[in-house]
Design a protein around this motif. Sequence first.
Motif, PDB file in Angstrom:
ATOM      1  N   HIS B 264       4.692  -3.605   9.293  1.00  0.00           N
ATOM      2  CA  HIS B 264       5.825  -3.456   8.279  1.00  0.00           C
ATOM      3  C   HIS B 264       7.156  -3.249   9.127  1.00  0.00           C
ATOM      4  O   HIS B 264       8.143  -3.952   8.785  1.00  0.00           O
ATOM      5  N   HIS B 313       1.689   0.198   1.828  1.00  0.00           N
ATOM      6  CA  HIS B 313       1.944  -0.879   0.750  1.00  0.00           C
ATOM      7  C   HIS B 313       1.133  -2.129   0.957  1.00  0.00           C
ATOM      8  O   HIS B 313       1.450  -3.071   0.048  1.00  0.00           O
ATOM      9  N   HIS B 314       0.789  -2.327   2.081  1.00  0.00           N
ATOM     10  CA  HIS B 314       0.079  -3.704   2.470  1.00  0.00           C
ATOM     11  C   HIS B 314      -1.486  -3.574   2.043  1.00  0.00           C
ATOM     12  O   HIS B 314      -2.337  -4.227   2.271  1.00  0.00           O
TER      13      HIS B 314
HETATM   14 CU   LIG Z   1       5.543  -3.958   4.325  1.00  0.00          CU
END
Ligand SMILES: [Cu+2]
Lengths: 218, 549
Positions: B264, B313-314
Amino acid sequence: MSHSSAHAAHHPALQHHFDTLEQQQNASTLGMWMFLVTEVLFFGGFFMAYILYRWMYNASFHEASHELNVWLGLFNTAVLIGSSLTMALAVRASKTGEKSALVFFLIATLVLGSIFLGVKVVEYSEKFTHHLVPGKHFAFHDANLKNGAEIYFSLYFGMTGLHATHMILGGFVLVPLIVMAMKGRFTPEWYTPIELFGLYWHFVDIVWIFLFPLLYLM
Amino acid sequence: MHDVRTEPAPSASQAPTTPEVHYINATHGAMSWFFTKDHKRIALLYLYAVSAFFLVGGIFAMLIRLELATPRGDLLTAETYNKVFTAHGVVMVFFFLIPVVPTILGNFLVPIMIGAKDLAFPRLNLASWYVYMAGGLFGVAALVSGGVDTGWTFYTPYSTAASNTHVVLTGLGAFIAGFSSIFTGINFIVTIHTMRAPGMTWDRLPLFIWSHYAASLIMILGTPVVAVTLLMVVLERTLGLGFFNPALGGDPVLYQHLFWFYSHPAVYIMVLPAMGVISELVSAFSRKPVFGYKMVAIASLGIALVGFLVWGHHMFTTSQSVLAAMVFSILSFLVAIPSAIKVFNWTATLYRGSVELASPMLYALGFIGLFTIGGLTGLFLAAIGLDIHVHDTYFVVAHFHYVMVGGTVTAYLGGLHFWWPKMTGKLYSEGWAKVAAVLVFVGFNLTFFPQFVLGYLGMPRRYHAYPVEELSWQVLNILSSAGASILGIGFLLPAFYLTYSALKGQPAGPNPWGAYGLEWETTSPPPTANFEVTPIVTKPAYYYAPEEH
Ligand SMILES: [Cu+2]
Ligand code: HEM
């Protein structure tokens, strides 16, 4: 916008893009610290995995750690702390310009590091004969704990292997430093490589100070 | 509030000249390039290498789009398709997007912009190029020996226990390339700390420098984690160690945590330097200081730091707890704030500026639009409920292309056009450059906007075929493929007119845009030591409105 040209007294070790030795020294030291930060995070991945699996397989880890030879580990810890000491003395000798002491302490560091690696070889080969190397031939006396024990030994080899790799690389850097020290390249004015290598070596020792209790004692 | 200096900057009126001796012709022969320690030459080495990888990645992109132009899997088999999108992803992420702005524009400009003679560690800089090339060779070796089908994310246990393709080679390639990135990050941070010219205080640093500083922090804090993670995958495949293999008691979700902890923030390695470029462009072509300079600088650091806290959030669709998912969701919303600050401040800079729509500025405006769409759709994805609906659909593909291609690539092209006269000493055809900028913008939207709709309608990513009955899917896919062709032309054009300009262009003179900044005070191309004499800085960044200061 006005201009100035800074021309400092010229030292043979001063590179063209720096204005002063002090600036060069600051840059190298900061660079080394940044590098060590990346090293901490590099090992951090393994430590993260250790924490997680320790929590998932506490009993297996406890049982598997009994397979390690605490005495050899303890001996190696002492050897490594000794090498940290000789390295610190080498840095001091370089600052005071005692050439022969510098050479002596660097060689002592190299010898102690090699002893450490020699003991590691003994330990690894023991694991091979006891079928404790993860993979097809892995065997553990308690079948219920086998999965966790295999992860434990994956971590053991991963972490100590990475640590040993750092020691080996350190050894490769030490040799040219020793040669340079013999030739009298380092002076109280300029001993940056010795100082930076000292930082690296202490870092590698500190990693072991964490590895030893996590793998051998807990 | 800001008065605008409308008359051209003094240096622009001087007759353009090219200095006799500069970094390009100071020494001759191939060896003087392959063993150079000059950051400007290394930037050019990167320019060639990274462009080559961009071409390779682009060819794979076109293969993907060709396959999806028809619903049936008639061009590639499912296996080949898997290898093609993996190759596209690996090449684009590790060998193009991450290095592109820092290693080309950053390498060239960071020392010049702060008035230094070179980066702090020139030899490390050269080494990082060789390391990058070595990583690339591993990647290419994996490709020619049959490819890899895991996706660029190398998800376990598929990558460790199931896939029988070249995971080890590819993983090592990415691992090695990671060190190049770490070296660059260390070099930038140390240079910015220790080598600023007299008077170049922290609050006078161009925002380009601030954003490279922030991105370098991510490079050195994140890259080692993905490196060790890939190392574990390699050890697992070669030696049978069992970190992530559930059959041996390992936990595949741990892999995802470690992977996204880097990957990220890696988005910000790509986008932060790009944002730095945009700040320079917006300011130069509005003839105004960037509105809220301090806020923008702090926002860069904010993005770098908060960016490390949102990787979960993945993983909304994994075994992650609901509490963790909520925390990650909220934190993800938080990252939007510093990004939004930047967008607002650029817009405020444009407001009442004397805006000049030169080709670099067209790219910058394109960036602002595309990045805003990418960022807003990121908020959709950060909302757990919505993410579950569009997870692993083309909505996600559209989102990350808007952020990464719409963000990084347009900023890179804008920056390359802006500083091209500085790097080569030559002017290019402004007409062709504008055509290319418009083609990229139009082609881009035509390619990726339909993919938002496709994803919302439910088309999953990473499939080589889709149902014939879904007529709307087919229409949208055809639009997307058509757009990709336009985009491809938009990317190829600059290769031609820029090369032509380097050979035949008019001399640019030191400051063809009448812009402000140390890099415009030296000759084009600069001398090997960047400045004839070390500059002393007496004014703040973006001194476009002298009356005000
Ligand atoms: Cu991300
Ligand atoms: C210009 C720079 C580009 C970059 C940096 C980029 C980057 C990426 C990345 C990272 C992926 C993920 C691969 C994966 O999931 O394993 C991807 C997938 C994809 N890209 Fe690109 N891309 C670019 C251009 C394009 C273009 C021009 C097209 C269309 C012509 C395109 C079409 C696709 C498609 C269809 C996928 C498959 C998505 C999936 O199934 O995961 N990309 N791209």
